[in-house]
Design a protein around this motif. Structure first.
Motif, PDB file in Angstrom:
ATOM      1  N   LYS A 189       2.650   3.687   3.595  1.00  0.00           N
ATOM      2  CA  LYS A 189       2.121   2.402   4.042  1.00  0.00           C
ATOM      3  C   LYS A 189       2.669   2.035   5.425  1.00  0.00           C
ATOM      4  CE  LYS A 189       0.798  -2.029   2.435  1.00  0.00           C
ATOM      5  NZ  LYS A 189       0.561  -2.849   1.263  1.00  0.00           N
ATOM      6  N   LEU A 190       3.955   2.324   5.630  1.00  0.00           N
ATOM      7  CA  LEU A 190       4.599   1.851   6.868  1.00  0.00           C
ATOM      8  C   LEU A 190       5.326   2.973   7.578  1.00  0.00           C
ATOM      9  CD1 LEU A 190       5.744  -0.555   8.644  1.00  0.00           C
ATOM     10  CD2 LEU A 190       7.656  -0.622   7.024  1.00  0.00           C
ATOM     11  N   PHE A 191       5.110   3.063   8.902  1.00  0.00           N
ATOM     12  CA  PHE A 191       5.945   3.962   9.708  1.00  0.00           C
ATOM     13  C   PHE A 191       6.672   3.103  10.730  1.00  0.00           C
ATOM     14  CE2 PHE A 191       7.226   6.959  12.900  1.00  0.00           C
ATOM     15  CZ  PHE A 191       7.553   8.088  12.174  1.00  0.00           C
ATOM     16  N   ILE A 192       7.990   3.277  10.802  1.00  0.00           N
ATOM     17  CA  ILE A 192       8.776   2.498  11.765  1.00  0.00           C
ATOM     18  C   ILE A 192       9.118   3.410  12.943  1.00  0.00           C
ATOM     19  CG2 ILE A 192      10.891   1.167  12.104  1.00  0.00           C
ATOM     20  CD1 ILE A 192      10.843   0.557   9.071  1.00  0.00           C
ATOM     21  N   ALA A 193       8.540   3.103  14.095  1.00  0.00           N
ATOM     22  CA  ALA A 193       8.796   3.911  15.297  1.00  0.00           C
ATOM     23  C   ALA A 193       9.833   3.184  16.145  1.00  0.00           C
ATOM     24  CB  ALA A 193       7.503   4.093  16.076  1.00  0.00           C
ATOM     25  N   THR A 194      10.858   3.896  16.593  1.00  0.00           N
ATOM     26  CA  THR A 194      11.952   3.229  17.311  1.00  0.00           C
ATOM     27  C   THR A 194      12.282   3.941  18.617  1.00  0.00           C
ATOM     28  OG1 THR A 194      13.637   4.555  16.209  1.00  0.00           O
ATOM     29  CG2 THR A 194      13.016   2.495  15.131  1.00  0.00           C
ATOM     30  N   LEU A 195      12.824   3.144  19.566  1.00  0.00           N
ATOM     31  CA  LEU A 195      13.279   3.684  20.842  1.00  0.00           C
ATOM     32  C   LEU A 195      14.674   3.135  21.099  1.00  0.00           C
ATOM     33  CD1 LEU A 195      12.307   5.372  23.275  1.00  0.00           C
ATOM     34  CD2 LEU A 195      11.582   3.240  24.348  1.00  0.00           C
TER      35      LEU A 195
ATOM     36  N   ALA B  11       3.041   9.332  12.946  1.00  0.00           N
ATOM     37  CA  ALA B  11       2.572   8.244  12.072  1.00  0.00           C
ATOM     38  C   ALA B  11       1.095   8.435  11.749  1.00  0.00           C
ATOM     39  CB  ALA B  11       2.803   6.899  12.751  1.00  0.00           C
ATOM     40  N   ASP B  12       0.352   8.883  12.758  1.00  0.00           N
ATOM     41  CA  ASP B  12      -1.065   9.173  12.598  1.00  0.00           C
ATOM     42  C   ASP B  12      -1.277  10.296  11.597  1.00  0.00           C
ATOM     43  OD1 ASP B  12      -2.869   7.632  13.833  1.00  0.00           O
ATOM     44  OD2 ASP B  12      -3.407   9.099  15.392  1.00  0.00           O
ATOM     45  N   ARG B  13      -0.493  11.351  11.769  1.00  0.00           N
ATOM     46  CA  ARG B  13      -0.608  12.532  10.907  1.00  0.00           C
ATOM     47  C   ARG B  13      -0.299  12.166   9.449  1.00  0.00           C
ATOM     48  NH1 ARG B  13       2.505  16.391   8.869  1.00  0.00           N
ATOM     49  NH2 ARG B  13       4.377  15.362   9.602  1.00  0.00           N
ATOM     50  N   LEU B  14       0.675  11.254   9.289  1.00  0.00           N
ATOM     51  CA  LEU B  14       1.074  10.829   7.938  1.00  0.00           C
ATOM     52  C   LEU B  14       0.085   9.827   7.350  1.00  0.00           C
ATOM     53  CD1 LEU B  14       4.917  10.380   8.492  1.00  0.00           C
ATOM     54  CD2 LEU B  14       3.812  12.148   7.140  1.00  0.00           C
ATOM     55  N   LYS B  15      -0.911   9.433   8.136  1.00  0.00           N
ATOM     56  CA  LYS B  15      -1.903   8.436   7.738  1.00  0.00           C
ATOM     57  C   LYS B  15      -1.238   7.136   7.295  1.00  0.00           C
ATOM     58  CE  LYS B  15      -5.677  11.542   6.543  1.00  0.00           C
ATOM     59  NZ  LYS B  15      -5.065  12.850   6.294  1.00  0.00           N
ATOM     60  N   ALA B  16      -0.219   6.721   8.068  1.00  0.00           N
ATOM     61  CA  ALA B  16       0.455   5.452   7.771  1.00  0.00           C
ATOM     62  C   ALA B  16      -0.530   4.302   7.963  1.00  0.00           C
ATOM     63  CB  ALA B  16       1.653   5.280   8.697  1.00  0.00           C
ATOM     64  N   ALA B  17      -0.501   3.345   7.022  1.00  0.00           N
ATOM     65  CA  ALA B  17      -1.417   2.209   7.134  1.00  0.00           C
ATOM     66  C   ALA B  17      -0.977   1.261   8.260  1.00  0.00           C
ATOM     67  CB  ALA B  17      -1.495   1.472   5.804  1.00  0.00           C
ATOM     68  N   PHE B  18       0.330   1.105   8.430  1.00  0.00           N
ATOM     69  CA  PHE B  18       0.863   0.216   9.463  1.00  0.00           C
ATOM     70  C   PHE B  18       1.969   0.912  10.256  1.00  0.00           C
ATOM     71  CE2 PHE B  18      -0.856  -2.582   6.264  1.00  0.00           C
ATOM     72  CZ  PHE B  18      -1.464  -3.596   7.006  1.00  0.00           C
TER      73      PHE B  18
ATOM     74  N   ASN C  70      -1.972  -2.537  12.571  1.00  0.00           N
ATOM     75  CA  ASN C  70      -2.801  -2.080  11.462  1.00  0.00           C
ATOM     76  C   ASN C  70      -3.605  -0.885  11.962  1.00  0.00           C
ATOM     77  OD1 ASN C  70      -5.018  -1.654   9.746  1.00  0.00           O
ATOM     78  ND2 ASN C  70      -4.934  -3.782   9.028  1.00  0.00           N
ATOM     79  N   MET C  71      -3.319   0.295  11.427  1.00  0.00           N
ATOM     80  CA  MET C  71      -3.897   1.516  11.976  1.00  0.00           C
ATOM     81  C   MET C  71      -5.393   1.644  11.694  1.00  0.00           C
ATOM     82  SD  MET C  71      -1.379   2.822  13.560  1.00  0.00           S
ATOM     83  CE  MET C  71      -1.547   4.591  13.835  1.00  0.00           C
ATOM     84  N   ALA C  72      -5.860   0.962  10.662  1.00  0.00           N
ATOM     85  CA  ALA C  72      -7.287   1.051  10.330  1.00  0.00           C
ATOM     86  C   ALA C  72      -8.107   0.213  11.299  1.00  0.00           C
ATOM     87  CB  ALA C  72      -7.525   0.599   8.894  1.00  0.00           C
ATOM     88  N   THR C  73      -7.613  -1.006  11.616  1.00  0.00           N
ATOM     89  CA  THR C  73      -8.408  -1.917  12.459  1.00  0.00           C
ATOM     90  C   THR C  73      -7.951  -1.883  13.918  1.00  0.00           C
ATOM     91  OG1 THR C  73      -6.872  -3.736  12.058  1.00  0.00           O
ATOM     92  CG2 THR C  73      -8.695  -3.515  10.510  1.00  0.00           C
TER      93      THR C  73
ATOM     94  N   PHE D  84      11.469  -9.506  11.889  1.00  0.00           N
ATOM     95  CA  PHE D  84      12.050  -8.524  10.964  1.00  0.00           C
ATOM     96  C   PHE D  84      12.095  -9.085   9.541  1.00  0.00           C
ATOM     97  CE2 PHE D  84      14.866  -6.747  14.622  1.00  0.00           C
ATOM     98  CZ  PHE D  84      13.740  -6.161  15.185  1.00  0.00           C
ATOM     99  N   SER D  85      12.519 -10.349   9.458  1.00  0.00           N
ATOM    100  CA  SER D  85      12.710 -10.954   8.133  1.00  0.00           C
ATOM    101  C   SER D  85      11.391 -11.186   7.400  1.00  0.00           C
ATOM    102  CB  SER D  85      13.458 -12.281   8.275  1.00  0.00           C
ATOM    103  OG  SER D  85      12.696 -13.133   9.123  1.00  0.00           O
ATOM    104  N   GLN D  86      10.289 -11.175   8.189  1.00  0.00           N
ATOM    105  CA  GLN D  86       8.978 -11.434   7.579  1.00  0.00           C
ATOM    106  C   GLN D  86       8.203 -10.139   7.261  1.00  0.00           C
ATOM    107  OE1 GLN D  86       7.755 -14.458   6.574  1.00  0.00           O
ATOM    108  NE2 GLN D  86       9.928 -14.867   6.996  1.00  0.00           N
ATOM    109  N   LEU D  87       8.723  -9.000   7.764  1.00  0.00           N
ATOM    110  CA  LEU D  87       7.961  -7.751   7.713  1.00  0.00           C
ATOM    111  C   LEU D  87       7.500  -7.390   6.294  1.00  0.00           C
ATOM    112  CD1 LEU D  87       6.888  -5.176   9.142  1.00  0.00           C
ATOM    113  CD2 LEU D  87       9.104  -4.125   8.658  1.00  0.00           C
ATOM    114  N   ILE D  88       8.464  -7.429   5.359  1.00  0.00           N
ATOM    115  CA  ILE D  88       8.143  -6.979   4.000  1.00  0.00           C
ATOM    116  C   ILE D  88       7.124  -7.925   3.346  1.00  0.00           C
ATOM    117  CG2 ILE D  88       9.145  -6.263   1.778  1.00  0.00           C
ATOM    118  CD1 ILE D  88      10.244  -4.690   4.195  1.00  0.00           C
ATOM    119  N   THR D  89       7.364  -9.226   3.504  1.00  0.00           N
ATOM    120  CA  THR D  89       6.430 -10.213   2.933  1.00  0.00           C
ATOM    121  C   THR D  89       5.033  -9.996   3.483  1.00  0.00           C
ATOM    122  OG1 THR D  89       8.280 -11.639   3.528  1.00  0.00           O
ATOM    123  CG2 THR D  89       6.513 -12.669   2.274  1.00  0.00           C
ATOM    124  N   ARG D  90       4.946  -9.773   4.797  1.00  0.00           N
ATOM    125  CA  ARG D  90       3.635  -9.545   5.417  1.00  0.00           C
ATOM    126  C   ARG D  90       2.933  -8.319   4.813  1.00  0.00           C
ATOM    127  NH1 ARG D  90       2.083 -11.719  10.418  1.00  0.00           N
ATOM    128  NH2 ARG D  90       0.458 -10.169  10.692  1.00  0.00           N
ATOM    129  N   LEU D  91       3.695  -7.273   4.643  1.00  0.00           N
ATOM    130  CA  LEU D  91       3.092  -6.037   4.128  1.00  0.00           C
ATOM    131  C   LEU D  91       2.707  -6.161   2.668  1.00  0.00           C
ATOM    132  CD1 LEU D  91       5.289  -3.347   5.880  1.00  0.00           C
ATOM    133  CD2 LEU D  91       2.886  -3.837   6.305  1.00  0.00           C
TER     134      LEU D  91
END
Ligand code: HAM
Length: 416
Positions: A328-334, A372-379, A397-400, A408-415
């Motif tokens: 569902k979720l991929f977290i990309a970081t730098l 993330a694309d290859r893994l078909k992550a939704a977000f 949202n990878m679909a739209t 950060f604190s809202q991420l899980i609730t949103r998903l």
């Protein structure tokens, strides 16, 4: 040094494993629908259990068992099938009685040292059921119906149910005598396997696949003509109930099974498109096995489905594969701070039931997004040092393609 896989075994790789999960799930659902409960028995048992139940004259016992001595010299065997083990477990744990039905199912690997070919392996998987406690022909029909409904559920078509009755200890001796008499006239012209079987297990000659022997098989006596009144009546009733249920079948009076414990009903479900190894299911009644293995005389019936063969048919039919396994979720970081923050969020997401992943290979942001694309992550949630300072980052949202800023604190609730 390179290691290879042992002959007759197969790795089930992730893409195919999804299909296995689907089929196993379908089995569990339909078994539950018919009121079966799961039983899990050991992969190995004492060798005697199989010799006694499957029969010392069968191919399985004579040449196909993986038998070994343990460190104390006891003879153990990797299970070539599960019926004997389920009977053993049923007796040992008092699950089997004539006062109530015990309906059990199993899924798992079986082992037979056979010559590997399409549809035949040395380690293969079965899904099977065993019912103890009733000789009612309605149950024979129900068990056959169950196998048919299971195949329908996984989308298999063009299967044929082959039905026979192999009689009981009352009528089998006469049939065996007739078979022996018939083949004795021709045996000098038949294959070595048939010759070996004539004395030990003449009924198994009917299962010979040698082209040269076929002409003698065609004229052989049929078990149905030798049934005692009780077996005949039972068979007629099974046929009647199958008719009531609308289950199509073909009476095949040549059908013999490769295991000796059967009495009365014997059946196989055949997929003609599979070639030589075309039985996807085999089973039947075994009313004497419980007593033979030391329990109280209890009638029983069951079947086992060959899962490799079912899977190969589904692959051929190109059944849709679910998206299950896509995250569902991929977290990309730098940068280090973002990676630390991302790693904490990753753990939180998973703890709350959101499938998630991030990079562990030190890849560039661009490469992470590609992954993330290859893994078909939704977000995808993208963060760098800047975002860590703000305490929020962009959630895409990878679909739209839609992107919004999420704390950060809202991420899980949103998903959720
Ligand atoms: P079976 O006919 O020996 O019966 O096996 C059932 C199914 O397992 C076969 O129809 C086939 O689909 C699959 N199978 C058997 N051997 C192999 C193999 N070497 N490779 C791939 N698939 C294979 C039994 O095992 C009985 N215990 C069934 C039963 C249950 N009867 C009463 N209750």
């Amino acid at each position: 040094m390179k290691y290879g896989i042992p002959r007759g075994t197969k790795d089930i790789l992730p893409a195919e494993a999804k299909l296995w999960q689907l089929v196993e799930q379908a089995c569990r659902e339909i078994f539950a629908l018919y009121d079966y409960s799961e039983i899990r028995t050991p992969i190995f048992e004492f060798t005697d259990l199989f010799t006694r139940s499957i029969g010392s004259g069968t191919d399985i016992v004579k040449k196909e068992m993986y038998t070994f001595a343990d460190r104390k010299g006891r003879s153990l065997t990797l299970r070539p099938e599960a019926t004997a083990a389920v009977v053993r477990a049923g007796i040992e744990n008092n699950l089997i009685s004539i006062e109530s039905l015990a309906k059990l199912y199993y899924l798992g690997p079986m082992f037979r040292y056979e010559r590997p070919q399409a549809g035949r392996q040395r380690q293969f998987h079965q899904a099977g059921v065993e019912v103890f406690g009733s000789a009612d022909p309605r149950l024979d029909a129900e068990v056959i119906e169950l196998s048919v409904r299971l195949f329908e559920k996984v989308g298999l078509k063009d299967l044929v149910v082959n039905l026979n009755s192999v009689g009981c200890p009352k009528c089998q001796p006469e049939f065996r005598g007739a078979i022996k008499k018939h083949f004795a006239q021709h045996i000098s012209d038949m294959c070595q396997d048939c010759r070996d079987r004539l004395e030990q297990n003449p009924m198994r000659i009917l299962d010979c696949k040698e082209a040269h022997c076929q002409k003698y098989l065609e004229k052989a006596p049929a078990s149905l003509d030798y049934l005692c009144p009780e077996c005949k009546n039972h068979f007629d009733q099974v046929v009647g109930w199958l008719g009531n249920l609308g289950i199509k079948y073909q009476v095949n009076d040549r059908l013999v099974r490769g295991l000796d414990y059967y009495t009365k009903t014997a059946f196989e479900v055949i997929a003609r498109q599979l070639g030589a190894q075309n039985a996807v299911c085999g089973g039947g009644r075994y009313d004497n096995l419980v007593a033979e293995l030391g329990g109280k005389a209890t009638p029983a019936i069951g079947f086992a489905i060959g899962l490799e063969r079912v899977i190969s048919l589904i692959t051929d039919h190109q059944l849709p594969i679910t998206n299950e396994g896509n995250i569902k979720l991929f977290i990309a970081t730098l940068g280090e701070a973002a990676t630390k923050q991302g790693f904490a969020l990753l753990s939180q997401a998973r703890a709350l039931g959101i499938s998630a992943d991030m990079d562990f290979l030190g890849k560039s942001l661009k490469a992470q997004l590609k992954n993330a694309d290859r893994l078909k992550a939704a977000f995808v949630y993208v963060m760098g040092d800047e975002e860590v300072k703000k305490g929020s980052a962009g959630l895409k949202n990878m679909a739209t393609g839609e992107q919004s800023e999420v704390e950060f604190s809202q991420l899980i609730t949103r998903l959720k």
